[in-house]
Scaffold this motif. Structure first.
Motif, PDB file in Angstrom:
ATOM      1  N   ASP B 217       1.235   2.116  14.984  1.00  0.00           N
ATOM      2  CA  ASP B 217       1.513   1.034  16.333  1.00  0.00           C
ATOM      3  C   ASP B 217      -0.078   1.823  16.531  1.00  0.00           C
ATOM      4  N   ALA B 218      -1.208   2.120  16.677  1.00  0.00           N
ATOM      5  CA  ALA B 218      -2.438   1.958  16.761  1.00  0.00           C
ATOM      6  C   ALA B 218      -2.980   1.206  16.339  1.00  0.00           C
ATOM      7  N   ALA B 219      -2.182   1.017  14.856  1.00  0.00           N
ATOM      8  CA  ALA B 219      -3.001  -0.496  13.758  1.00  0.00           C
ATOM      9  C   ALA B 219      -3.177  -1.205  14.603  1.00  0.00           C
ATOM     10  N   LEU B 220      -1.575  -1.984  15.024  1.00  0.00           N
ATOM     11  CA  LEU B 220      -1.277  -3.103  15.788  1.00  0.00           C
ATOM     12  C   LEU B 220      -1.708  -3.162  16.754  1.00  0.00           C
ATOM     13  N   GLU B 221      -2.210  -2.190  17.568  1.00  0.00           N
ATOM     14  CA  GLU B 221      -2.595  -2.332  18.618  1.00  0.00           C
ATOM     15  C   GLU B 221      -3.971  -2.720  18.836  1.00  0.00           C
ATOM     16  N   TRP B 222      -5.282  -2.440  18.130  1.00  0.00           N
ATOM     17  CA  TRP B 222      -6.544  -2.120  18.237  1.00  0.00           C
ATOM     18  C   TRP B 222      -6.756  -3.470  16.365  1.00  0.00           C
ATOM     19  N   ALA B 223      -5.412  -4.515  16.259  1.00  0.00           N
ATOM     20  CA  ALA B 223      -5.906  -5.356  15.053  1.00  0.00           C
ATOM     21  C   ALA B 223      -6.444  -6.793  15.262  1.00  0.00           C
ATOM     22  N   ALA B 224      -7.547  -6.904  14.907  1.00  0.00           N
ATOM     23  CA  ALA B 224      -8.374  -7.900  14.599  1.00  0.00           C
ATOM     24  C   ALA B 224      -7.134  -8.883  14.331  1.00  0.00           C
ATOM     25  N   GLN B 225      -7.540 -10.424  14.846  1.00  0.00           N
ATOM     26  CA  GLN B 225      -7.332 -11.278  15.288  1.00  0.00           C
ATOM     27  C   GLN B 225      -6.582 -12.116  13.354  1.00  0.00           C
ATOM     28  N   LYS B 226      -5.313 -12.583  12.742  1.00  0.00           N
ATOM     29  CA  LYS B 226      -5.428 -12.573  10.958  1.00  0.00           C
ATOM     30  C   LYS B 226      -5.333 -11.315  10.712  1.00  0.00           C
ATOM     31  N   ALA B 227      -5.475 -10.141  11.014  1.00  0.00           N
ATOM     32  CA  ALA B 227      -5.308  -9.466   9.789  1.00  0.00           C
ATOM     33  C   ALA B 227      -4.233  -8.481   8.713  1.00  0.00           C
ATOM     34  N   HIS B 228      -4.442  -8.141   8.274  1.00  0.00           N
ATOM     35  CA  HIS B 228      -3.241  -7.967   7.223  1.00  0.00           C
ATOM     36  C   HIS B 228      -2.967  -6.246   6.736  1.00  0.00           C
ATOM     37  N   PHE B 229      -1.840  -6.267   7.019  1.00  0.00           N
ATOM     38  CA  PHE B 229      -1.152  -4.203   6.844  1.00  0.00           C
ATOM     39  C   PHE B 229      -0.760  -4.783   4.924  1.00  0.00           C
ATOM     40  N   VAL B 230      -1.288  -3.671   4.281  1.00  0.00           N
ATOM     41  CA  VAL B 230      -0.453  -3.788   3.105  1.00  0.00           C
ATOM     42  C   VAL B 230      -0.103  -2.474   3.180  1.00  0.00           C
ATOM     43  N   ILE B 231       1.470  -2.887   3.192  1.00  0.00           N
ATOM     44  CA  ILE B 231       2.144  -1.438   3.653  1.00  0.00           C
ATOM     45  C   ILE B 231       3.246  -1.097   2.197  1.00  0.00           C
ATOM     46  N   CYS B 232       2.116   0.269   1.566  1.00  0.00           N
ATOM     47  CA  CYS B 232       2.505   0.790   0.452  1.00  0.00           C
ATOM     48  C   CYS B 232       3.991   1.112   0.181  1.00  0.00           C
TER      49      CYS B 232
END
Lengths: 324, 324
Positions: B217-232
């Motif tokens: 949630d925190a990472a989504l809130e403070w994500a940069a534009q066009k961020a990549h989330f690697v979900i292990c």
């Protein structure tokens, strides 16, 4: 020629939940403009003929502290959106009186399909499209069929379902009367999922409340391994209330799912040329079908936006401001 | 040579919430094996030296109706996982007595970084790595630094944070005593996010309950534009209780975020050769650091798994079954 009416829809305050015409924004026809004498300073004077009405506009109505990539509407200033307009006067040599200019919206479906779905699709794969009678969904259904996919599509009324069936979708259902989970369990698993990611909340419109979250949850539950979820940049979002609790998000890992979140603006540079060359002829020939939902009169623009946010429109909504 | 002990950890029942050693699985050393005379039928007899203990094993403990890509453990049969083993006898010409064989786990970090992060990273980008002292996280931190990224990393104790700092992370914090949101607000926005997607629930371990969901949630809130989330693909998941309600999922659209959900098994064919050539020398030379958390004795394997699921381990957990 005497000054003529220069009406606007003025944004008045940040809404909680659904915007309310007359409160969130008001129609204001008190201003006039002298078409012949207004100074252009090297610019162009347009007459707006048709204005697009789109769900993303709600996102621009938020507290000024919110950071939104595309900018927010400013309280006290007019709402704006893409339009077809006619040049009335011009001091810019690139445009002359009588020219029409436009921003095209249906490219959202085309650009996103080409970028996020087409490269990962193979004949016989299953696509699930929500809001399939809408501006974006109807074109996605047809692009998916053109790629040889089996298309499962949902819409919010039997009349809308009938239209979606006429587009060639293989399985069509009314998500208000049929369980999305049961349909996907029977017809899936789903390799390709396209939807507006919508988590709106309103105490008075329960059927609409959870459709985004519930559809996403069902699609996650019945996703195929390595499925692609294309999450469209047009969203109905409300500042108030808890969002829908997506319960199956962990399937992103177990099913190795890729989420493609996007705003169509980022895809313009890559796909506009091809779109402008290929798409209008396909629409003009009737090969690609879509449904217009035209609302007449700028004074009705506020209600048109509420209709789009609540799903009571049918097809691509635009306000016809003037015929010529 | 007389028959020797052939111990196992037998899976007894599907757990609710955390597995309970002695109930969910039991250590059973009642069986013996005659090493010299057991028929091999053309196969190989191994002695297991070290067994890996990994969070994903919890996923294999579910009701048999659940469809899981990698298969489920079967009640009444032994638990199993990747190991280092020694060949005791062989009727297969490819393996001879004394050979060691192994399955390597740290490749999860390597393969995923190469596939989902490296191509999208540029010097100076900000990466946020959770569980950064763990088997996967510690390597991710070092790969991110090698790519020139600024690394924000979280771990669950001051001791673990100290270790993560020694790996070169720029900003390290204990997520149990420091607000992830505040750190990301100050040090972000985040272009690259790597975490185990964990939504566990347990009434007795509140600090652990929401860490996966809250971090996301925190990472989504403070994500940069066009961020990549690697979900292990290593996840702590429980069948009971509501999952954490991720409130900022709509940022997937507004920030144009890509979620890369994956299981490392799918990346083996593409990256194993490079990994096996490049990685062991970097570990052997001390260029790449990691922390082993060795538990001695198969009888302690059950508790080791519970430790890994609750985050009380520190580093890559393995059970040493035998020294030779």
């Amino acid at each position: 020629m005497s000054p003529v009416r220069n009406a606007r829809v003025v944004y008045k305050e940040v809404p909680e939940g659904f915007p309310i015409p007359g409160k969130t924004f008001v129609y204001d026809d008190s201003q006039t403009i002298d078409l012949e004498n207004v100074p252009l300073n090297g610019g162009v004077l347009f007459k707006v003929l048709v204005v697009s009405v789109d769900p993303y506009m709600r996102r621009k109505m938020q507290d000024p502290s919110v950071d939104f990539h595309l900018g927010l509407f400013k309280v006290g200033e007019p709402l704006y959106n893409f339009s077809v307009s006619k040049v009335v006067r011009s001091e810019n040599p690139a445009l002359k009186e009588g020219d029409h200019i436009y921003g095209v919206f249906r490219q959202t479906a085309h650009h996103a399909w080409m970028e996020y779905a087409h490269p990962y699709s193979k004949k016989g794969d299953v696509a699930f499209v929500t809001a399939a009678s809408g501006a974006v969904g109807a074109i996605v259904v047809q692009l998916a069929k053109a790629d040889g996919l089996k298309v499962i599509a949902s819409a919010g009324s039997d009349e809308k379902c009938e239209f979606v069936r006429s587009l060639g979708a293989d399985v069509v259902f009314n998500y208000k009367t049929t369980s999305t989970r049961e349909v996907l369990k029977k017809e899936g698993p789903v390799q390709m999922y396209a939807q507006r990611l919508a988590f709106p909340r309103s105490p008075t419109r329960s059927y609409w409340d959870n459709v985004g979250g519930e559809s996403l949850d069902a699609a996650l539950e019945w996703a195929a391994q390595k499925a692609h979820f294309v999450i469209c940049g047009m969203i109905s979002n409300y500042n108030t209330g808890e969002p829908y609790n997506v319960k199956n998000l962990q399937q992103v890992v177990w099913r190795e799912i890729t989420f493609h979140g996007f705003l169509v603006t980022s895809l313009w540079p890559k796909y506009d040329e091809e779109f402008n060359r290929m798409f209008p002829p396909r629409v003009a020939s009737g090969e690609l079908k879509y449904k217009d939902d035209l609302v007449r009169g700028l004074e009705n623009a506020g209600q048109a936006l509420v209709n789009v946010l609540s799903g009571t429109n049918f097809g691509k909504c635009s306000v016809v401001v003037a015929d010529e």
